[in-house]
Structure formats: structure tokens, C-alpha cells
Scaffold this motif. Structure first.
Motif, PDB file in Angstrom:
ATOM      1  N   TYR A   1       0.940  -1.200   0.032  1.00 32.32           N
ATOM      2  CA  TYR A   1      -0.036   0.036  -0.048  1.00 32.32           C
ATOM      3  C   TYR A   1       0.721   1.399   0.045  1.00 32.32           C
ATOM      4  CZ  TYR A   1       0.854   0.894   4.994  1.00 32.32           C
ATOM      5  OH  TYR A   1       1.348   1.398   6.232  1.00 32.32           O
TER       6      TYR A   1
ATOM      7  N   SER B   1      -8.970  -3.776   6.989  1.00 35.28           N
ATOM      8  CA  SER B   1     -10.355  -3.982   6.416  1.00 35.28           C
ATOM      9  C   SER B   1     -10.446  -4.331   5.070  1.00 35.28           C
ATOM     10  CB  SER B   1     -10.897  -2.592   6.446  1.00 35.28           C
ATOM     11  OG  SER B   1     -10.320  -1.490   5.707  1.00 35.28           O
ATOM     12  N   ILE B   2      -9.527  -4.083   4.141  1.00 33.61           N
ATOM     13  CA  ILE B   2      -9.420  -4.662   2.559  1.00 33.61           C
ATOM     14  C   ILE B   2      -9.291  -5.941   2.754  1.00 33.61           C
ATOM     15  CG2 ILE B   2      -8.245  -4.601   0.582  1.00 33.61           C
ATOM     16  CD1 ILE B   2      -7.806  -1.782   0.869  1.00 33.61           C
TER      17      ILE B   2
ATOM     18  N   ALA C   1     -12.431  -7.938   3.924  1.00 31.25           N
ATOM     19  CA  ALA C   1     -13.456  -7.925   2.867  1.00 31.25           C
ATOM     20  C   ALA C   1     -13.128  -8.888   1.569  1.00 31.25           C
ATOM     21  CB  ALA C   1     -13.315  -6.526   2.192  1.00 31.25           C
ATOM     22  N   LEU C   2     -11.875  -9.052   1.454  1.00 31.26           N
ATOM     23  CA  LEU C   2     -11.378 -10.024   0.534  1.00 31.26           C
ATOM     24  C   LEU C   2     -11.956 -11.462   0.991  1.00 31.26           C
ATOM     25  CD1 LEU C   2     -10.101 -10.832  -2.135  1.00 31.26           C
ATOM     26  CD2 LEU C   2      -8.034 -10.744  -0.968  1.00 31.26           C
TER      27      LEU C   2
ATOM     28  N   ASP D   1     -16.412 -10.076  -0.707  1.00 32.00           N
ATOM     29  CA  ASP D   1     -16.785  -8.902  -1.047  1.00 32.00           C
ATOM     30  C   ASP D   1     -16.567  -8.599  -2.305  1.00 32.00           C
ATOM     31  OD1 ASP D   1     -17.388  -6.213  -1.361  1.00 32.00           O
ATOM     32  OD2 ASP D   1     -16.633  -5.654   0.513  1.00 32.00           O
TER      33      ASP D   1
ATOM     34  N   ALA E   1     -16.770  -5.886  -4.199  1.00 36.32           N
ATOM     35  CA  ALA E   1     -16.078  -4.765  -4.625  1.00 36.32           C
ATOM     36  C   ALA E   1     -14.533  -4.946  -4.240  1.00 36.32           C
ATOM     37  CB  ALA E   1     -16.727  -3.625  -3.472  1.00 36.32           C
ATOM     38  N   ILE E   2     -14.292  -5.820  -3.577  1.00 35.69           N
ATOM     39  CA  ILE E   2     -12.678  -5.950  -3.321  1.00 35.69           C
ATOM     40  C   ILE E   2     -12.102  -7.051  -4.211  1.00 35.69           C
ATOM     41  CG2 ILE E   2     -10.957  -6.489  -1.691  1.00 35.69           C
ATOM     42  CD1 ILE E   2     -12.266  -4.159  -1.129  1.00 35.69           C
ATOM     43  N   ARG E   3     -12.808  -8.293  -4.598  1.00 36.06           N
ATOM     44  CA  ARG E   3     -12.243  -9.164  -5.254  1.00 36.06           C
ATOM     45  C   ARG E   3     -11.686  -8.776  -6.720  1.00 36.06           C
ATOM     46  NH1 ARG E   3     -17.499 -11.811  -4.693  1.00 36.06           N
ATOM     47  NH2 ARG E   3     -17.788 -11.691  -6.874  1.00 36.06           N
TER      48      ARG E   3
ATOM     49  N   SER F   1     -10.050  -6.312  -7.469  1.00 37.24           N
ATOM     50  CA  SER F   1      -8.710  -5.745  -7.558  1.00 37.24           C
ATOM     51  C   SER F   1      -8.079  -6.723  -7.207  1.00 37.24           C
ATOM     52  CB  SER F   1      -8.667  -4.722  -5.992  1.00 37.24           C
ATOM     53  OG  SER F   1      -9.627  -3.731  -6.071  1.00 37.24           O
TER      54      SER F   1
ATOM     55  N   GLU G   1     -12.588 -15.136  -9.316  1.00 42.00           N
ATOM     56  CA  GLU G   1     -12.965 -14.469  -8.063  1.00 42.00           C
ATOM     57  C   GLU G   1     -13.382 -15.070  -6.906  1.00 42.00           C
ATOM     58  OE1 GLU G   1     -15.205 -11.028  -9.355  1.00 42.00           O
ATOM     59  OE2 GLU G   1     -13.418 -10.122 -10.326  1.00 42.00           O
TER      60      GLU G   1
END
Length: 326
Positions: A164, A197-198, A201-202, A206, A208-210, A212, A228
Motif C-alpha cells: 500500500y 479492512s481490505i 473484505a477479500l 466482497d 467490490a474488493i475481489r 482488485s 474471483e
């Protein structure tokens, strides 16, 4: 289970004054006051050092003063107690941002409170099992059978490869391998100091995260959706070459080929013949070929993943969503 998010108070003592800074994962970094006169002063910084919070179990200090640690010369850091977080939440004034070098990541390391841990255990067959625990995820196994090869597609190796940006000029690995620790029973603990949190979520699938974490070389949306939703359970190598053929997905160490056919009725006679010849050739090389239609994947992808896991002799690890993909 790890403690929840921890906030800190920085206290810098000069000859004639003290400066108080709050470093919080919920409120950011800001200067509480820089005008504390230290002797007999009743500023908000002094109040912070003395304040208590009433709970059902009695009064609790806002700061853990006994557990304070020196960060630099004249600079000390103190953790907020859990009830003390109420002090930060109750602040209404707009304070100036703190632009110094001390970050929540530095303080977490100083107080040895990572937001998450990746635990690695070597199995009897030489493969690795990875477990994960964080402030939001209870201890759970997230990967089995990892061989730690280059470009391993298991979810644990993907987390290790993550990074990150603290700022555009500072890219930081998500997992701090340099701070790894061994346990008496031979496990390896890798700390994660950043917000988890990311990753949480993965691991919860989730959508919305997958996206990425999905390569962009799939030939169809069906392949992307399948990858995914299966990556938490299976070490899938997309677009894997075997001889002159390219498989949609492969588990090479298990000699399992996975083909997604989309709408079978759209195939020409030549395409169906080609697929049959390829399947026979792969079978002759020792491969197991599993074919799934688009209808099977969209209607009940978990059944498809279950079938692959059964053939590969691996236990499913991911939570099951609704079986139908809308």
C-alpha cells in the motif's frame, strides 16, 4: 483475537511547554494542544493525562500511563484505553493536522499491536498452511497446500505480495516480513500493521474488493467470475499451458484441468471436436479434466467449487454466499 483499533497520545516536552498530539485510526493525526505550560496548567492536554471514564466496572483512565513508551528524545507515546476512545469521539473542535513523521504504523510496531497476523505452519507433506487473525476476523485457515513457489496463486501468497502507499513516494509491503517471529511449536507469525479492512473484505468474498485481485487477461466474464469466487479455496493457475494447449484453469500439482464452456449450444461442430481431442490428449498425459457450462457456474458455483475441491482432496475454506450469481 487481537484488540480493536488502538489510538495514541504523543507528548513532547520542551523546556517551557508540552505539545500533545492524537494519532487515531478513526480521527487521523492532529495537534490537541501545543500551549501546555506543564506546571499548574489546566489545558486539555493536562486534562487528558488525568481524565477517567466511568464504566460499569468502575473508573478507567483515558490513557495507559504506566505502559507509555519513549519514541524519541523528549517524546513519549501512550495508548488510549478502550474506554478512553470515548475521549477522542467526544472532541468537537477542529484541530490542526499533525504533519510529523510519527504514524499509526510506527506506534503499532512500538507497542507491538499489529492489526492482523498471518500464521504459517509447515505440514508433514512439506506444504504450508496459512491462518489469519485480525481485529475484525477471528482466527481461520485461509490456505492449505501452499508450496511457496514463485507466483503461487494461493490467497496467502497474494496477501504477502500486497503493498500500500503511505504516500506517492513510500510504498510499504502489507505484511512486515522483517518483523516475523517464531512460536515454540514451530509456526511463523507475520504481522500486518496497516488497516486490515481490505483483506477482511477479500476473505469475506466482497465483490467490490475481489475485482482488485483479479488478473486482467481473462477471455470472458465467466472466467473472471469463476476465478474471483474460487481463489479463496483453490490454487488456480489461469491460462495454463500444457503442451500445445492452453487451459482455462489448472491445478498443476494435482494434474487437474478446469474448462468453462459458456453456452455450449453456441459452439460449432469443429469446436466440440477440438475440445474432445484435447480432453483425450490431456487424459493420456495423466490430467483430470473437469468441464462446467456457463449455466452450472451461474446457477450454483459453489457446487462446481465443491466438485473441484473433492477431486483435489482439499477442504473448502471460504464462507458460502448465495449459490446463484446475479
Amino acid at each position: 483475537m487481537l484488540d480493536g483499533y488502538v489510538s495514541y497520545a504523543l507528548v513532547y516536552t520542551e523546556q517551557t511547554r508540552r505539545i500533545f498530539v492524537i494519532v487515531s485510526p478513526t480521527r487521523g493525526r492532529f495537534v490537541l494542544t501545543k500551549e501546555c505550560a506543564t506546571e499548574g496548567c489546566r489545558c486539555i492536554g493536562c486534562f487528558l493525562l488525568e481524565a477517567t471514564v466511568e464504566t460499569d466496572d468502575g473508573p478507567y483512565s483515558v490513557l495507559d500511563l504506566e505502559g507509555g513508551k519513549q519514541v524519541q528524545d523528549k517524546l513519549f507515546a501512550y495508548r488510549f484505553t478502550k474506554p478512553g476512545q470515548m475521549f477522542i469521539d467526544a472532541l468537537k473542535h477542529q484541530y490542526a493536522d499533525y504533519r510529523g513523521p510519527i504514524t499509526i504504523a510506527h506506534l503499532n510496531k512500538l507497542f507491538d499491536q499489529p492489526n492482523a497476523l498471518l500464521m504459517i505452519d509447515r505440514a508433514d507433506d512439506g506444504t504450508f498452511t496459512h491462518s489469519y487473525v485480525s481485529s475484525t476476523v477471528a482466527m481461520r485457515v485461509i490456505s492449505r497446500g501452499c508450496r511457496a513457489t514463485p507466483h503461487c496463486p494461493c490467497i496467502a501468497c497474494r496477501i504477502v505480495d500486497m503493498a500500500y502507499a503511505e504516500n506517492p513516494d513510500n510504498i510499504v509491503p502489507t505484511v512486515d516480513i522483517s518483523s516475523s517471529r517464531g512460536t515454540p511449536d514451530g509456526k511463523l507469525l507475520l504481522p500486518i500493521w496497516i488497516d486490515d479492512s481490505i483483506i477482511s473484505a477479500l476473505l469475506s468474498r466482497d465483490p467490490a474488493i475481489r475485482h482488485s485481485f483479479t488478473p486482467n487477461f481473462f477471455e470472458s466474464p465467466l472466467e473472471q467470475i469463476f476465478y474471483e469466487l474460487a481463489l479463496l479455496d483453490l490454487h488456480l493457475y489461469p491460462q495454463h499451458r500444457v503442451g500445445k494447449y492452453r487451459l482455462d484453469f489448472a491445478i498443476p500439482d494435482k494434474m487437474i484441468a478446469i474448462e468453462l464452456d459458456g453456452h455450449e449450444y453456441h459452439k460449432t461442430k469443429y469446436q466440440r471436436t477440438h475440445d474432445a481431442q484435447r480432453d483425450r490428449w490431456l487424459f493420456g498425459q495423466g490430467w483430470h479434466v473437469l468441464r462446467f457450462t456457463g449455466t452450472e457456474v451461474y446457477k450454483d458455483i459453489d457446487r462446481c467449487i465443491d466438485e473441484i475441491c473433492k477431486l483435489a482432496k482439499v477442504e473448502r475454506l471460504s464462507p458460502r454466499p448465495l449459490t446463484r450469481i446475479d
